[in-house]
Design an enzyme around this catalytic site. Structure first.
Site, PDB file in Angstrom:
ATOM      1  N   GLU A  18       6.131  36.824  87.290  1.00  0.00           N
ATOM      2  CA  GLU A  18       5.482  35.996  86.266  1.00  0.00           C
ATOM      3  C   GLU A  18       4.347  34.522  86.743  1.00  0.00           C
ATOM      4  O   GLU A  18       5.145  34.519  87.044  1.00  0.00           O
ATOM      5  CB  GLU A  18       6.045  35.904  85.079  1.00  0.00           C
ATOM      6  CG  GLU A  18       5.724  35.307  83.115  1.00  0.00           C
ATOM      7  CD  GLU A  18       6.250  35.956  81.922  1.00  0.00           C
ATOM      8  OE1 GLU A  18       6.572  36.777  82.141  1.00  0.00           O
ATOM      9  OE2 GLU A  18       6.966  34.634  82.169  1.00  0.00           O
ATOM     10  N   ALA A  52       2.046  28.384  73.400  1.00  0.00           N
ATOM     11  CA  ALA A  52       2.017  28.436  71.849  1.00  0.00           C
ATOM     12  C   ALA A  52       0.915  28.364  71.248  1.00  0.00           C
ATOM     13  O   ALA A  52       0.191  28.333  71.475  1.00  0.00           O
ATOM     14  CB  ALA A  52       3.018  27.288  71.809  1.00  0.00           C
TER      15      ALA A  52
END
Length: 296
Positions: A18, A52
């Site tokens: 990742e 976010a």
């Protein structure tokens, strides 16, 4: 290739990495150097995160497309639905599809800065399951992964409800589960057993992130709320004289985790690289199964 097809095509564990999109343009070359250093280990796929509230959305899309075009790797894009409309999500998925990207990790996502409540931020997708259903209905050719939390979801104190919600996401169309990082394999094995009791049969891929610095350990605890640091590991980190010693301890610990997971015949392991190759590369060099995969 869809991740579910990759998982079903072999009896050996697969490995995936990742990455996250750099905030600074100067860091893109550095990230691709990291990716190039890890490609020799033949990852079955790589994934790219969102910030976010989708704060890195454009950079995520750019990175996913760039990795796909320049490396040919199967890429999984994180896709958060918070602060998103159905039209926005549809546009994103259409763009991915046109670029040969058909795997996503469906997430609700974190609150963006300045937003005080999820009810304020959710529009067409109150929960991740709503995103899974939307993808399955409108983009049925896509592969869908969802997140799992071996030590419990920080916003779902009731562990029974937590597994029930996860089962609902699987029933809605999720092909596999990728877990948040953990440091004690007993938490993962217990999580898998509880999922089985609920009737969840899709692969559950453990997420591993080695500790490399004392500051990083604190940061991990902030990012992965609820993550438990075993006392034995914590003692090694606290007593380490410098960050090199911390990294050595963290790599030993993660190597032990990976070896035990492989011995239990897991379907795969997902490495959270934090855009650095060294720790992940050293773990691979410690694992015969991974080295033989590299040479295949």
């Amino acid at each position: 290739m869809l991740v579910k097809e990759i998982l079903s095509s072999t009896d050996n564990p697969i490995f995936s990495f990742e990455f996250f999109p750099p905030k600074k343009n100067d860091d893109w070359d550095r990230l691709f150097r990291t990716i190039s250093e890890l490609i020799p280990f033949n990852p079955s796929y790589v994934s790219v995160t969102y910030g976010a509230g989708g704060s890195t959305r454009t950079r995520t899309h750019d990175l996913v497309t760039k990795i796909r075009k320049e490396t040919g790797l199967t890429v999984v894009s994180h896709l958060t639905c918070i602060c998103s409309t159905k039209d926005e999500i549809s546009d994103i998925l259409s763009t991915y599809e046109n670029n040969g990207i058909t795997n996503v990790l469906a997430l609700r996502g974190d609150l963006p800065p300045g937003t005080t409540s999820y009810s304020e931020a959710t529009k067409d997708f109150p929960h991740a399951i709503d995103l899974v259903r939307f993808i399955k209905t409108n983009f049925p050719s896509f592969g869908i992964g969802v997140a799992g939390f071996p030590e419990g979801h920080p916003q779902t104190p009731n562990r029974l409800d937590e597994i029930t919600y996860l089962k609902e996401k699987v029933d809605a169309g999720a092909d596999y589960i990728v877990t948040q990082l953990f440091f004690d394999n007993r938490d993962y094995f217990d999580f898998v057993a509880r999922c089985a009791l609920e009737g969840i049969t899709v692969p559950i891929i453990p997420g591993i992130m080695p500790v490399t610095t004392k500051k990083g350990l604190i940061r991990m605890s902030e990012l992965a709320l609820g993550a438990r640091i075993p006392a034995e590991l914590l003692k090694e980190v606290i007593e380490a004289p410098d960050d090199q010693s911390v990294a050595e301890a963290g790599i030993r610990w993660a190597t032990k985790q990976v070896r035990e997971l492989i011995d239990h015949h897991i379907k795969g392991i997902h490495f959270y690289t934090l855009n650095h190759a060294e720790a992940t590369r050293m773990i691979f060099n410690n694992i015969p199964e991974a080295k033989s995969k590299e040479q295949a």
